[in-house]
Design a protein around this motif. Sequence first.
Motif, short mmCIF file in Angstrom:
data_model
loop_
_atom_site.label_atom_id
_atom_site.label_comp_id
_atom_site.label_asym_id
_atom_site.label_seq_id
_atom_site.Cartn_x
_atom_site.Cartn_y
_atom_site.Cartn_z
N UNK A 171 0.38 -1.17 0.02
CA UNK A 171 -0.27 0.24 0.21
C UNK A 171 1.37 1.73 -0.32
N UNK A 172 0.75 2.16 -1.19
CA UNK A 172 1.42 3.46 -1.12
C UNK A 172 0.48 4.91 -0.79
N UNK A 173 0.80 4.98 0.28
CA UNK A 173 0.06 5.84 0.76
C UNK A 173 1.07 7.24 0.96
N UNK A 174 0.27 7.84 0.02
CA UNK A 174 1.12 9.14 -1.16
C UNK A 174 0.20 10.09 -1.02
N UNK A 175 0.69 11.53 -0.26
CA UNK A 175 -0.53 12.36 -0.16
C UNK A 175 -0.57 13.32 -1.81
N UNK A 176 -1.93 13.48 -1.99
CA UNK A 176 -1.65 14.38 -3.10
C UNK A 176 -0.47 15.45 -4.24
#
Length: 814
Positions: free
Chosen positions: A301-306
């Motif tokens: 899971x790549x949780x990257x901000x906008x």
Amino acid sequence: MYATVVFPLALNTLYTYSVPNVMIQDVSVGTRVEVSLKNKLYAAVIVSLQEEAPELYKAKPILSVLDTSPSVSLIMLDFWKWVADYYCCTLGEVMTIALPAGMKLSSETSFILNPEYDGDFMELGDAEFLVAEAISIRHSLSVSDVQAIIQQKSIFHIIKNLLQAGVIHVRETLIEKFKPKKITVAILSSHWANQMDKIGEAFLLVEKSSKQTQALLSYFQLSKNRNTEIPLTDIYHLAGVDRSVCNALEKKGILNLVEKEISRLGKPDIVEVEEIHKLSPLQTDVFHKIIDYFDKKMPVLLHGITGSGKTLVYTHLISRVRQEGKQILYLVPEISLTTQTVQKVQKYFSEKVLVYHSRMNNNERVEMWNAVKTGTSIVLGARSSLFLPFDNLGLIIVDEEHDPSYKQQDPNPRYNARDAAIYLANKHNIPIILGSATPSLESYYNATKGKYGLVELFERFGEANLPEISIVDLKKENKDDRFDGIVSFELKQHIEEALANHEQVILFQNRRGFAPTLLCKTCGWKAMCQNCDVHLTLHKITHRLSCHYCGYKLPLLKLCPACGSQTLEEIGFGTEKIESQISELFPQARLARLDMDNASTKAAMESILYDFEHRLTDILIGTQMLTKGLDFAHVSVVGILLADALLRYPDVRAGERAYQLMTQVSGRSGRREKTGKVIIQTYMPAHPVIRETEKHDYLSFFQRELEERKKFLYPPFYRLIFIEISHKNPAKADAAANQLSIILKEKLTNRVLGPAPGAIPRLRGQYIFQILIKMENRPLIIQGIKRFLLDSKRMLYDIKTYRDVKITIDVDPY
């Protein structure tokens, strides 16, 4: 040998057919075969081969083998079976959505003369005589032919009479739906191709015809004096001639005109491949962590901000997999994202990035299927692209993994493409990465529990910063008399400033139309749909009141139909009304609207997005279509016009969806050097979801929402199955729902909630009742409950009264 096959039909059982000796060498699992079922012909897929004959019936023979090699691989068949089993539907329903319509073929009914009939047509009725006479002349008639001859739609009784009289036979023929795209090309004849130094003599043959001379010149201009194939349409366009001129050149032996099959999928639009941009130090660190998890065989899971550059990370992963010669499947939730994403990825790769989605026609889908089967490298598509026949898959990317569009709502199978992709990656033994700025609660929970690898990217790419979010309390705005019903004073100021600086603005309201309903202030009458228990939405552009569920329409009313008064008032506002009011507030601004009313086709959507991306539009007003990961360089202001509407939705995921939508649309702002501004208008400024959105605080949102889910036994702690019972008779729907509930509660007890009327009790003329099953998150329990549910459904259908009731099972709903 016997073959068990699956049909593209919602059948609860599979059927077995005998394999004629001459076909034994040609059949294998996954091969399509022509078989008969209830006097209809179908293209079915073999799911198993065995030597044992079926015990309950005599097996019919397979009529023909349609493939030279299997159309469906063993891995894909296993995937079909998993989808059918997990989502409680039939294997045939999975086949229906998995195979392109052009590969399923269809049976066409025709009528032929009975050669043994020796009676007189004159003894038949008038209509029967006309049909029999026509068949005797034309040898065969289709259903539509008969309808045309007797000039009526219902032909059953006429055909029945002719069959009973022994005049005709019925014949079924399997029709190939797929038609290759063909064009006619011109190529220099071998006589002239072998003596190019004497080509001037060819021009002497056409010197008396200026059109033929011009056509021949155009051929050489287009072929650049090489002996190449040139489409006739190109010659027509350049020379200003028609087919007759080219035919004359062929007769004179100068050109050969040849029909040729071409691909509908096209070729890459670029000539030079760019070098992939280098990753930032933070992105490089993230990339290596992803690879480490891939090596451990874990989903990531790549949780990257906008705006953090997730697409660039994906591109480097694609490049790595391409170096190994493997295929990549890049999933996006909506086709609105495909154009921008293809542009971002295509410029780095020489092979064409192929796009697969639901709005492709049947012929394009078959060509796409064949292209993937023969090794196309990079496929970008919506959820249905999971079913393409990858033979050498090396990576699956699920972008915007939180998006509800990954969940199929109707018809069966009601699968979630994100979850199905994880199973498919496991079957192929390949890595999969899920990416989002606002991960779904389940995915983030799985990551925190070590089921997925968690990689986080909390820095925007380049010089960009996260936008500043400001909350506007509409209660205070109303009290200070500064609110006009749509745009607050603060938002108006920021829009004015953005326009003065030649920057762009996005205004978000998740409701299309002009106003949600029409209300009579005198008697309280509301415009309601005659088929559904919902208000009709006012659309001023079309001067109609419309139902967004069934399509029912009424002309715009001036008088109340109940009391005759003129006090009809528009309640609420949608994107159409916003557009009207914004055009009055900012008359110099160029406006566009992005919703399903004016962007229902891919071309229309791309046109609107293209204009906004190239600064031909100043203000873009839209629904949730705006939140799908689009990248615009010059947006400095985003306005969320009424956040409360997102939070009041009667759904367990209302808070999660609201946080995701607000964060995603906010992320369209300030994606380059200048920090963007987001204005959230609300009557509930203290609501925790709004506060968490304001602070970009996903972790606090996750922890608070998780506690609520745990307290009330919702996912990810419990699993859900949603059952919908519907019928046009409300009493029968209610009785069936209660009977099914009684059967279920005998074993499942308090796991079963309901029945209760649907959130919308009547939809498209069907009365709806709902049952909810909550299950402990333990595989064996879930599997047992699913089996019992399907048995209970069959038990209900055994009761004759309820056989025409529709029962829909939705596993992992919402």
